[in-house]
Scaffold this motif. Structure first.
Motif, PDB file in Angstrom:
ATOM      1  N   ASP A 175       0.817  -1.223   0.000  1.00 53.81           N
ATOM      2  CA  ASP A 175       0.000   0.000   0.000  1.00 53.81           C
ATOM      3  C   ASP A 175       0.847   1.267   0.000  1.00 53.81           C
ATOM      4  N   GLY A 176       2.160   1.116  -0.205  1.00 58.71           N
ATOM      5  CA  GLY A 176       3.013   2.291  -0.323  1.00 58.71           C
ATOM      6  C   GLY A 176       3.582   2.792   0.989  1.00 58.71           C
ATOM      7  N   LYS A 177       3.135   2.199   2.091  1.00 53.83           N
ATOM      8  CA  LYS A 177       3.660   2.601   3.396  1.00 53.83           C
ATOM      9  C   LYS A 177       5.115   2.170   3.546  1.00 53.83           C
ATOM     10  N   GLU A 178       5.833   2.970   4.290  1.00 52.09           N
ATOM     11  CA  GLU A 178       7.237   2.665   4.534  1.00 52.09           C
ATOM     12  C   GLU A 178       7.454   2.290   5.990  1.00 52.09           C
ATOM     13  N   HIS A 179       8.139   1.177   6.205  1.00 52.06           N
ATOM     14  CA  HIS A 179       8.501   0.792   7.573  1.00 52.06           C
ATOM     15  C   HIS A 179      10.003   0.645   7.653  1.00 52.06           C
ATOM     16  N   ILE A 180      10.576   1.137   8.715  1.00 52.93           N
ATOM     17  CA  ILE A 180      12.032   1.131   8.817  1.00 52.93           C
ATOM     18  C   ILE A 180      12.524  -0.032   9.671  1.00 52.93           C
ATOM     19  N   LYS A 181      13.382  -0.825   9.057  1.00 50.24           N
ATOM     20  CA  LYS A 181      14.000  -1.974   9.692  1.00 50.24           C
ATOM     21  C   LYS A 181      15.027  -1.545  10.726  1.00 50.24           C
ATOM     22  N   SER A 182      15.921  -0.695  10.288  1.00 52.51           N
ATOM     23  CA  SER A 182      17.006  -0.290  11.178  1.00 52.51           C
ATOM     24  C   SER A 182      17.764   0.899  10.607  1.00 52.51           C
ATOM     25  N   PHE A 183      18.487   1.569  11.486  1.00 54.90           N
ATOM     26  CA  PHE A 183      19.391   2.631  11.074  1.00 54.90           C
ATOM     27  C   PHE A 183      20.810   2.118  11.218  1.00 54.90           C
ATOM     28  N   LEU A 184      21.659   2.488  10.275  1.00 56.69           N
ATOM     29  CA  LEU A 184      23.039   2.018  10.309  1.00 56.69           C
ATOM     30  C   LEU A 184      23.974   3.217  10.362  1.00 56.69           C
ATOM     31  N   ALA A 185      24.592   3.426  11.496  1.00 56.87           N
ATOM     32  CA  ALA A 185      25.520   4.543  11.651  1.00 56.87           C
ATOM     33  C   ALA A 185      26.949   4.052  11.424  1.00 56.87           C
ATOM     34  N   GLU A 186      27.891   4.946  11.624  1.00 59.23           N
ATOM     35  CA  GLU A 186      29.301   4.624  11.437  1.00 59.23           C
ATOM     36  C   GLU A 186      29.653   3.315  12.137  1.00 59.23           C
ATOM     37  N   GLY A 187      30.369   2.466  11.443  1.00 61.29           N
ATOM     38  CA  GLY A 187      30.825   1.220  12.048  1.00 61.29           C
ATOM     39  C   GLY A 187      29.879   0.053  11.858  1.00 61.29           C
ATOM     40  N   SER A 188      28.669   0.328  11.330  1.00 58.94           N
ATOM     41  CA  SER A 188      27.697  -0.753  11.146  1.00 58.94           C
ATOM     42  C   SER A 188      28.003  -1.581   9.909  1.00 58.94           C
ATOM     43  N   ILE A 189      27.486  -2.779   9.911  1.00 66.00           N
ATOM     44  CA  ILE A 189      27.587  -3.671   8.763  1.00 66.00           C
ATOM     45  C   ILE A 189      26.176  -4.092   8.400  1.00 66.00           C
ATOM     46  N   ILE A 190      25.863  -4.113   7.100  1.00 73.78           N
ATOM     47  CA  ILE A 190      24.497  -4.479   6.721  1.00 73.78           C
ATOM     48  C   ILE A 190      24.472  -5.317   5.447  1.00 73.78           C
ATOM     49  N   GLY A 191      23.574  -6.288   5.444  1.00 75.39           N
ATOM     50  CA  GLY A 191      23.362  -7.109   4.261  1.00 75.39           C
ATOM     51  C   GLY A 191      22.070  -7.865   4.474  1.00 75.39           C
ATOM     52  N   SER A 192      21.386  -8.236   3.410  1.00 77.62           N
ATOM     53  CA  SER A 192      20.128  -8.955   3.577  1.00 77.62           C
ATOM     54  C   SER A 192      20.375 -10.450   3.714  1.00 77.62           C
ATOM     55  N   MET A 193      20.009 -10.998   4.847  1.00 79.50           N
ATOM     56  CA  MET A 193      20.164 -12.445   5.061  1.00 79.50           C
ATOM     57  C   MET A 193      19.389 -13.214   3.996  1.00 79.50           C
ATOM     58  N   VAL A 194      18.179 -12.765   3.733  1.00 84.09           N
ATOM     59  CA  VAL A 194      17.334 -13.440   2.752  1.00 84.09           C
ATOM     60  C   VAL A 194      18.033 -13.507   1.405  1.00 84.09           C
ATOM     61  N   ALA A 195      18.558 -12.371   0.991  1.00 90.30           N
ATOM     62  CA  ALA A 195      19.210 -12.304  -0.308  1.00 90.30           C
ATOM     63  C   ALA A 195      20.511 -13.116  -0.304  1.00 90.30           C
ATOM     64  N   LEU A 196      21.221 -13.054   0.806  1.00 91.44           N
ATOM     65  CA  LEU A 196      22.532 -13.692   0.859  1.00 91.44           C
ATOM     66  C   LEU A 196      22.433 -15.212   0.938  1.00 91.44           C
ATOM     67  N   VAL A 197      21.505 -15.701   1.757  1.00 91.67           N
ATOM     68  CA  VAL A 197      21.433 -17.129   2.008  1.00 91.67           C
ATOM     69  C   VAL A 197      20.889 -17.907   0.811  1.00 91.67           C
ATOM     70  N   ASP A 198      19.764 -17.452   0.305  1.00 88.78           N
ATOM     71  CA  ASP A 198      19.100 -18.240  -0.739  1.00 88.78           C
ATOM     72  C   ASP A 198      19.126 -17.587  -2.112  1.00 88.78           C
ATOM     73  N   GLY A 199      19.677 -16.381  -2.186  1.00 87.07           N
ATOM     74  CA  GLY A 199      19.657 -15.688  -3.452  1.00 87.07           C
ATOM     75  C   GLY A 199      18.278 -15.156  -3.805  1.00 87.07           C
TER      76      GLY A 199
END
Lengths: 152, 152
Positions: free
Chosen positions: A25-49
């Motif tokens: 429906d176009g709504k935005e929900h925020i998972k997390s904020f990543l500040a200096e020193g953070s590491i981010i990647g999608s588990m879903v995308a990484l594990v199963d492609g």
DNA sequence: GCGACAAATGAACCTCGGTTAATTACGGCG
DNA sequence: CGCCGTAATTAACCGAGGTTCATTTGTCGC
């Protein structure tokens, strides 16, 4: 972007990223904020492609280092110290998500707001009310109401 | 039990476990169900030695194998194949939690109910309405209302 | 078949957050 | 200084889910 078959892991050198979902429906929900020193990647995308379920956008001018997860995973197959570093990262990631699950299941929006102001005031001060609300899981209006309730 | 400094990882050989929180007000919220073949351990307890945030109880007669996480972590320091198995487990765990976060942030209780009936009907059939409701994050009464709404 | 207890459903009322829309700050900038 | 666009607040109304309590439906032992 959400839907991409992205497979990078990003290291945030400086600035601030936000990771968010766009719902049907176009709504935005925020998972997390990543500040200096953070590491981010999608588990879903990484594990199963699978296609990634969220998008990343910079809230401030941000410098990141991108590394294909495949490179990391392959190197970890033979390098024991890298493998253990990866275990460390994944453990911390799991812990964070575990806490967030607890908060979403067990706390009211008001509780989550107070928790955010207590646990990550630095980030809270760097983002807009709208983003703060989207992180807590409510509308900006509801957040404004909560602030008023708490102030008196 | 919640609050323990437990540090075991459990392998479910047969039966069904539920992992749940008890909130300050006595309410119970269910983190997850663990059926045959599942692996469970508290990231929080394992990573930092913090007290565990949830409890485990058997919903059916259940056989588990318990392994101290420390043993696993230590062995992984020197055994590359074990380290990679651990990476695989943690990745899958992270992926599951990522999906759950998405569901809790973006879906209504009704959506979450339908998703549960679609994605894990086998488990849904093995548990009580009360447990199903506690997993979705609502009361048994609300779940009953949803079922009625959907049936007509 | 019957009693007893737990599980599930139902109804009445309340609260919190969503929705819509209007109003009020709060900067830049000409 | 006044204008304009954005962010934040406020208000009025609505609906989903919580709360409390009563009722019905199962299920098990006898």
């Amino acid at each position: 972007m959400q839907g991409d078959h992205a497979s990078n892991v990003y290291f945030v050198k400086s600035g601030l990223l936000k990771a968010y979902y766009i719902r049907a429906d176009g709504k935005e929900h925020i998972k997390s904020f990543l500040a200096e020193g953070s590491i981010i990647g999608s588990m879903v995308a990484l594990v199963d492609g699978d296609p990634c379920t969220f998008s990343l956008v910079a809230s401030e001018a941000t410098l990141v280092v991108a590394l294909p997860y495949e490179v990391l995973a392959n190197a970890a197959q033979t390098d024991i110290s890298l493998a253990n570093a990866l275990i460390g990262f994944l453990s911390v990631y799991g812990k964070r998500k575990e806490q967030r699950e607890y908060q979403l299941l067990s706390l009211s929006a008001e509780d989550r707001y107070e928790l955010m102001m207590r646990d990550m005031p630095e980030i809270a001060g760097r983002i807009s009310q709208a983003d703060l609300a989207a992180y807590i899981g409510i509308t900006p209006q509801a957040l404004s109401r909560i602030k008023r309730r708490l102030s008196r």
